[in-house]
Design an enzyme around this catalytic site. Structure first.
Site, PDB file in Angstrom:
ATOM      1  N   LYS A 191       5.132 -12.995   8.000  1.00 32.55           N
ATOM      2  CA  LYS A 191       6.045 -13.216   6.864  1.00 32.55           C
ATOM      3  C   LYS A 191       7.074 -12.100   6.795  1.00 32.55           C
ATOM      4  O   LYS A 191       6.731 -10.934   6.579  1.00 32.55           O
ATOM      5  CB  LYS A 191       5.292 -13.260   5.532  1.00 32.55           C
ATOM      6  N   GLY A 243       4.704  -1.914   3.633  1.00 31.23           N
ATOM      7  CA  GLY A 243       5.400  -2.095   2.361  1.00 31.23           C
ATOM      8  C   GLY A 243       5.022  -0.992   1.399  1.00 31.23           C
ATOM      9  O   GLY A 243       4.660   0.123   1.808  1.00 31.23           O
ATOM     10  N   SER A 244       5.095  -1.291   0.148  1.00 27.85           N
ATOM     11  CA  SER A 244       4.887  -0.256  -0.869  1.00 27.85           C
ATOM     12  C   SER A 244       3.398   0.069  -1.033  1.00 27.85           C
ATOM     13  O   SER A 244       2.535  -0.770  -0.779  1.00 27.85           O
ATOM     14  CB  SER A 244       5.455  -0.729  -2.206  1.00 27.85           C
ATOM     15  N   THR A 245       3.140   1.266  -1.480  1.00 28.94           N
ATOM     16  CA  THR A 245       1.757   1.703  -1.700  1.00 28.94           C
ATOM     17  C   THR A 245       1.091   0.830  -2.764  1.00 28.94           C
ATOM     18  O   THR A 245      -0.083   0.489  -2.659  1.00 28.94           O
ATOM     19  CB  THR A 245       1.743   3.192  -2.097  1.00 28.94           C
ATOM     20  N   GLU A 246       1.879   0.437  -3.745  1.00 33.96           N
ATOM     21  CA  GLU A 246       1.347  -0.394  -4.830  1.00 33.96           C
ATOM     22  C   GLU A 246       0.780  -1.721  -4.286  1.00 33.96           C
ATOM     23  O   GLU A 246      -0.356  -2.092  -4.585  1.00 33.96           O
ATOM     24  CB  GLU A 246       2.534  -0.675  -5.741  1.00 33.96           C
ATOM     25  N   GLY A 248       0.089  -2.356  -1.153  1.00 32.64           N
ATOM     26  CA  GLY A 248      -0.973  -2.010  -0.202  1.00 32.64           C
ATOM     27  C   GLY A 248      -2.318  -1.861  -0.900  1.00 32.64           C
ATOM     28  O   GLY A 248      -3.351  -2.334  -0.421  1.00 32.64           O
ATOM     29  N   GLU A 265       0.701   0.356   6.324  1.00 32.74           N
ATOM     30  CA  GLU A 265       1.780   1.332   6.559  1.00 32.74           C
ATOM     31  C   GLU A 265       2.591   1.366   5.273  1.00 32.74           C
ATOM     32  O   GLU A 265       3.331   0.434   4.982  1.00 32.74           O
ATOM     33  CB  GLU A 265       2.674   0.886   7.722  1.00 32.74           C
ATOM     34  N   CYS A 299      10.825   4.669   5.257  1.00 30.07           N
ATOM     35  CA  CYS A 299       9.553   5.142   4.695  1.00 30.07           C
ATOM     36  C   CYS A 299       9.316   6.615   5.006  1.00 30.07           C
ATOM     37  O   CYS A 299       8.732   7.330   4.219  1.00 30.07           O
ATOM     38  CB  CYS A 299       8.410   4.294   5.240  1.00 30.07           C
ATOM     39  N   GLU A 397       8.781   8.085  -4.523  1.00 24.98           N
ATOM     40  CA  GLU A 397       9.621   7.618  -3.421  1.00 24.98           C
ATOM     41  C   GLU A 397      10.849   6.910  -3.992  1.00 24.98           C
ATOM     42  O   GLU A 397      10.730   5.908  -4.690  1.00 24.98           O
ATOM     43  CB  GLU A 397       8.816   6.634  -2.569  1.00 24.98           C
TER      44      GLU A 397
HETATM   45  P1  NAD Z   1       6.907  -4.410  -1.044  1.00 27.22           P
HETATM   46  O1  NAD Z   1       5.535  -3.871  -0.959  1.00 27.22           O
HETATM   47  O2  NAD Z   1       7.405  -4.852  -2.354  1.00 27.22           O
HETATM   48  O3  NAD Z   1       7.081  -5.671  -0.075  1.00 27.22           O
HETATM   49  C1  NAD Z   1       6.753  -5.610   1.280  1.00 27.22           C
HETATM   50  C2  NAD Z   1       6.369  -7.008   1.752  1.00 27.22           C
HETATM   51  O4  NAD Z   1       5.195  -7.419   1.057  1.00 27.22           O
HETATM   52  C3  NAD Z   1       7.409  -8.075   1.475  1.00 27.22           C
HETATM   53  O5  NAD Z   1       7.390  -8.988   2.546  1.00 27.22           O
HETATM   54  C4  NAD Z   1       6.889  -8.739   0.211  1.00 27.22           C
HETATM   55  O6  NAD Z   1       7.301 -10.088   0.081  1.00 27.22           O
HETATM   56  C5  NAD Z   1       5.398  -8.666   0.422  1.00 27.22           C
HETATM   57  N1  NAD Z   1       4.608  -8.683  -0.805  1.00 27.22           N
HETATM   58  C6  NAD Z   1       4.978  -8.326  -2.058  1.00 27.22           C
HETATM   59  N2  NAD Z   1       3.940  -8.483  -2.915  1.00 27.22           N
HETATM   60  C7  NAD Z   1       2.897  -8.915  -2.185  1.00 27.22           C
HETATM   61  C8  NAD Z   1       1.543  -9.245  -2.490  1.00 27.22           C
HETATM   62  N3  NAD Z   1       1.071  -9.133  -3.720  1.00 27.22           N
HETATM   63  N4  NAD Z   1       0.733  -9.636  -1.485  1.00 27.22           N
HETATM   64  C9  NAD Z   1       1.189  -9.725  -0.227  1.00 27.22           C
HETATM   65  N5  NAD Z   1       2.469  -9.465   0.119  1.00 27.22           N
HETATM   66  C10 NAD Z   1       3.309  -9.040  -0.847  1.00 27.22           C
HETATM   67  O7  NAD Z   1       7.813  -3.285  -0.401  1.00 27.22           O
HETATM   68  P2  NAD Z   1       9.383  -3.272  -0.263  1.00 27.22           P
HETATM   69  O8  NAD Z   1       9.962  -2.788  -1.523  1.00 27.22           O
HETATM   70  O9  NAD Z   1       9.852  -4.573   0.277  1.00 27.22           O
HETATM   71  O10 NAD Z   1       9.567  -2.189   0.914  1.00 27.22           O
HETATM   72  C11 NAD Z   1       9.696  -0.852   0.672  1.00 27.22           C
HETATM   73  C12 NAD Z   1       8.382  -0.125   0.871  1.00 27.22           C
HETATM   74  O11 NAD Z   1       7.915  -0.280   2.215  1.00 27.22           O
HETATM   75  C13 NAD Z   1       8.556   1.353   0.678  1.00 27.22           C
HETATM   76  O12 NAD Z   1       7.522   1.858  -0.104  1.00 27.22           O
HETATM   77  C14 NAD Z   1       8.465   1.905   2.095  1.00 27.22           C
HETATM   78  O13 NAD Z   1       8.074   3.240   2.153  1.00 27.22           O
HETATM   79  C15 NAD Z   1       7.506   0.975   2.734  1.00 27.22           C
HETATM   80  N6  NAD Z   1       7.614   1.018   4.200  1.00 27.22           N
HETATM   81  C16 NAD Z   1       6.645   1.659   4.925  1.00 27.22           C
HETATM   82  C17 NAD Z   1       6.744   1.760   6.305  1.00 27.22           C
HETATM   83  C18 NAD Z   1       5.682   2.474   7.123  1.00 27.22           C
HETATM   84  O14 NAD Z   1       5.654   2.294   8.332  1.00 27.22           O
HETATM   85  N7  NAD Z   1       4.826   3.266   6.517  1.00 27.22           N
HETATM   86  C19 NAD Z   1       7.842   1.198   6.955  1.00 27.22           C
HETATM   87  C20 NAD Z   1       8.815   0.566   6.192  1.00 27.22           C
HETATM   88  C21 NAD Z   1       8.690   0.489   4.810  1.00 27.22           C
END
Ligand code: NAD
Length: 796
Positions: A191, A243-246, A248, A265, A299, A397
């Site tokens: 996705k 994605g975000s820590t929240e 995750g 990640e 990130c 962040e």
């Molecule tokens: P996000 O967590 O809101 O979304 C990331 C992905 O998860 C999107 O595809 C979103 O649709 C999906 N998602 C949202 N809620 C979900 C749920 N409840 N269950 C499953 N999937 C869900 O993050 P964002 O705002 O899109 O991205 C920014 C974040 O990503 C930042 O915190 C950044 O640091 C992190 N990031 C980390 C890395 C790494 O390698 N550590 C790399 C890139 C980005």
């Protein structure tokens, strides 16, 4: 000379726009409307959402939103494709991955322009960084597919893998996830982020062109709810999330006890340390690459500048002068240094952080060449000073082009400030002294450290974080391991049964104090009431209770009943024993050998204790196995080393094996002594400190073992042993913020579910309900380390 300088100062770059005609034609060719890619064909959706060009605010396309039924369809297609994909073998899959790499290369410009349109990042970045790195990942993993059978014998693919990525590196994150998954023989339900689906959609087309069998790669579009449906689907064997820590954290909770593998990640708040002897001009360019690259939506962006106080004024002047020359403008213009942020929401979020910092009294400096474009999601390069560790903008962040500035006096203070965060993704260290830089690198809590550099990546070098930046790695052998499983070998033919199995030992709580009962006949002449072992000393349990250990109904010992407070004391003792991490591997090996020697010296007494439980032969085998695992671990201590990678960019990358930190472990129920040591010894060998919950039958040998530990050279606090109600104590370990990992290989599904759910407190690594690694020293050792990649440039 002055005339030349003044002419140069008045010169400016002309516009160098990249044409988006081919990308627009591709969108038109699809009627600017996309469904999902399932089982090798396009599947229409019912509801749609718009994906926008953040630089112009215009709609690029309508994209379908998948619900649970479409996710289910994709999982079914992926499951159906598994047998043939695996039967293709490593070489067959290598050819397909190679075809994908070639296809990406062939259409590199279209992918770059699509990414720029959808995300707002500059064409220079997509063309020179994102797409070439994505290509590199497919080449690299074509190689791993080719070598899989020889280099990873006994390992198996996991099955259908669910992969969810954010919007900041859409195609690159796809490559990081899809390439290793497919190389290993998994199939994928992927996705993309709802803001940036276009390059993933073009990639789905490429899969058809490159001959990827139908169902091997499936793409479902949608927002968080679609991601949630993937996470919830029982047919998924592993979730790989960036994605975000929240989010995750939420996924960790939802997958707890499901037996699914998980890699996270997550976010970061990375330090950028400039030492007193740094080359300041180079450091300023490093900062531009670190925090203004991709508009700071990275990130691992170096968002916290920590500079030596004697250097801060000079560095600030140089940085502000450089910021004033940064060109923020159309991302399709090749002379733009920075493009647009991904969305108006993201722009507002970044502005909100800066406005609140200003209101709190911070000094905000913003500059760029020629000002911001009048329209579009643009935000200027920003430097925020007058802040401290408590400021929101230093703690959280921001995910935008915003740098905070703090100063330090000594390298030790720099490390302290750098580690003063809940995250642990990356760090940059700038110094002309390689000795100083390589002294600081291991002390920084981060998965990646760049020396005199920033934001460097390569497919051969694992990337990932520690602490609340998540767990698992992407790239390199360590990343590949995340897509493989080593099953426990088929059970060996049953040996002559021991008289009673260790697991048959039963316990019941008694309120008697540990001095009042005599062990009975089964272990004749033994009158011992072991205590807990905390901080290198025997300790009475806090509650003062003990538990009867019965073998075949006979009372053989009393086990102290540890509680929450005892676990807290044990963790405290283990924390204080940090020096063990810094011992040389040679020194740790010697301690383990000596422990084995002392254990062997006690064999008559131990055999007498274990005999009634395991039979004479069983007791001898148990003792032998215990000495063996200690020798094994000692032998590996100075051999399970990291690696050196030669990254393409005149850089050596030191992939260091660092201890995970403080490991809580629950010993297997069988094998009172060797079961515990089989886990604890490799953990100790790699420099971890351990708080262990031994099994009930341990009570038979505990007092002897404490004597052995007392006479060995193991420093107090490195190994702590707490007996008691295992479920309750494991829960305390799982929830404890200072415990970095929890091992419980023979946990039941319910036990695994509980501790994995509790582990969200600090996102600790859990290895539960999986006995496969127990049978392979290398897999076990790999559990005991985390890879830190230290990038060191060379050349002048
Ligand atoms: P996000 O967590 O809101 O979304 C990331 C992905 O998860 C999107 O595809 C979103 O649709 C999906 N998602 C949202 N809620 C979900 C749920 N409840 N269950 C499953 N999937 C869900 O993050 P964002 O705002 O899109 O991205 C920014 C974040 O990503 C930042 O915190 C950044 O640091 C992190 N990031 C980390 C890395 C790494 O390698 N550590 C790399 C890139 C980005």
């Amino acid at each position: 000379m002055n005339t030349i300088t003044s002419i140069l100062e008045t010169m400016d770059y002309g516009p160098a726009p990249e044409s988006d005609a081919v990308a627009q034609a591709w969108l038109e060719g699809h009627g600017r409307r996309f469904g999902h890619f399932i089982g090798g064909r396009w599947v229409r959706g019912a509801r749609h959402f718009a994906t926008l060009d953040p630089a112009r605010g215009s709609e690029l396309a309508q994209v379908a939103q998948a619900g649970p039924s479409q996710v289910d369809q994709a999982v079914q297609a992926a499951a159906a494709a598994l047998p043939a994909w695996q039967a293709l073998g490593g070489h067959g899959r290598a050819r397909v991955l190679y075809a994908l790499a070639r296809g990406l290369q062939k259409h590199a410009r279209l992918f770059a322009v699509l990414e720029t349109l959808d995300n707002g990042k500059t064409i220079r970045e997509t063309r020179d960084v994102d797409i070439p790195l994505a290509v590199r990942h497919f080449y690299h993993h074509a190689g791993w597919a080719q070598l899989l059978e020889s280099e990873w014998p006994h390992h198996r693919a996991l099955g259908v893998v669910g992969q969810i990525v954010p919007w900041n590196f859409p195609l690159l994150m796809l490559a990081w996830k899809v390439a290793p998954a497919l190389a290993c023989g998994n199939t994928v339900v992927f996705k993309p982020a709802e803001q940036t689906p276009l390059t993933a959609l073009r990639f789905a087309e490429l899969c058809v062109e490159a001959g990827v069998p139908a169902g091997v790669f499936n793409l479902v579009n949608g927002e968080g709810s679609t991601g949630r449906a993937i996470v919830d689907h029982p047919g998924i064997a592993k979730i790989a999330f960036t994605g975000s820590t929240e989010v995750g954290r939420e996924i960790r909770k939802l997958t707890a006890g499901s037996g699914r593998k998980l890699t996270l990640e997550l976010g970061g708040k990375s330090p950028f340390i400039v030492c007193a002897d740094a080359d300041l001009d180079a450091a300023v360019e490093g900062l531009v690459d670190s925090i203004f690259f991709n508009q700071g939506q990275v990130c691992c962006a170096g968002s916290r500048l920590l500079v030596h106080e004697g250097t801060a004024a000079r560095l600030t002047d140089k940085l502000q002068a450089r910021m004033a020359r940064i060109r923020v403008g159309s991302p399709l213009d090749k002379s733009s240094d920075m493009g647009a942020l991904v969305s108006p929401v993201q722009c507002e979020r970044v502005a909100g952080f800066v406005d609140r910092a200003r209101a709190e009294g911070a000094v905000v400096h913003q500059a760029c060449a020629g000002g911001l474009p009048a329209q579009g999601c643009y935000y200027p390069p920003t430097l925020v000073s007058g802040v401290d560790t408590a400021s929101e903008i230093v703690r959280e962040e921001v995910f935008g082009p915003v740098l905070t500035l703090q100063t330090f006096r000594t390298p030790a203070e720099a490390v302290e400030l750098a580690n003063h965060t809940r995250y642990g993704l990356a760090a940059s260290v700038w110094s002309e002294s390689i000795g100083l830089a390589l002294d600081l690198a291991p002390r920084l809590k981060a998965g990646v450290v760049w020396v005199n550099g920033a934001n460097q990546f390569d497919a051969a070098c694992g990337f990932g974080g520690v602490r609340e930046s998540g767990f698992g790695r992407e790239g390199g052998a360590e990343g590949l391991r995340e897509y493989l499983h080593r099953p426990a070998p088929a059970a060996a033919p049953a040996r002559k049964p021991a008289r009673r199995s260790a697991a048959a030992a039963s316990t019941s709580t008694s309120t008697s104090t540990s001095t009042s009962t005599r062990p009975l006949a089964a272990v004749a002449a033994i009158d011992r009431t072991p205590k807990l072992y905390i901080g290198g000393k025997q300790a009475r349990p806090d509650g003062g209770y003990s538990r009867e250990l019965r073998v075949g109904g006979e009372l053989v010992a009393l086990l102290p009943e540890g509680n929450r407070k005892d676990i807290r004391n044990a963790v405290e003792a283990a924390r204080a024993a940090m020096a063990w991490e810094r011992q040389s591997a040679h020194a740790r090996a010697q301690v383990l050998y000596y422990l084995a020697e002392n254990l062997a010296a006690q064999s008559p007494r131990l055999l007498a204790l274990l005999g009634p439980l395991l039979g004479d032969a069983g007791a001898a085998a148990e003792l032998d196995a215990s000495v063996h695992v200690l020798f094994d671990a000692a032998a590996w201590a100075d051999k399970f080393d990291g690696a050196v990678h030669q990254a393409p960019s005149r850089t050596v990358v030191l992939a260091l094996h660092e201890p995970v930190g403080l490991i809580g472990l629950v010993a297997p129920k069988a094998r009172p002594l060797s079961g515990l040591l089989a886990l604890a010894a490799p953990a100790l060998a790699m420099g971890n400190r351990v708080v262990a919950l031994p099994c009930a039958a341990w009570g038979l040998v505990a007092a002897e073992l404490y004597a052995v530990l007392d006479t060995s050279d193991l420093p107090g606090g490195v190994l702590n042993l707490v007996t008691g109600p295992v479920d309750e104590l494991a829960d305390v370990l799982a929830a404890h913020a200072e415990v970095d990992a929890l091992w419980w290989p023979d946990a039941s599904a319910a036990q695994a579910a509980r501790v994995e759910a509790l582990s969200v407190s600090n996102l600790k690594r859990c290895w539960v309900a999986d006995e496969g690694p127990l049978h392979d020293p290398r897999t076990l050792l790999a559990q005991a380390v985390q890879v830190k990649n230290v990038w060191v440039p060379y050349g002048v």
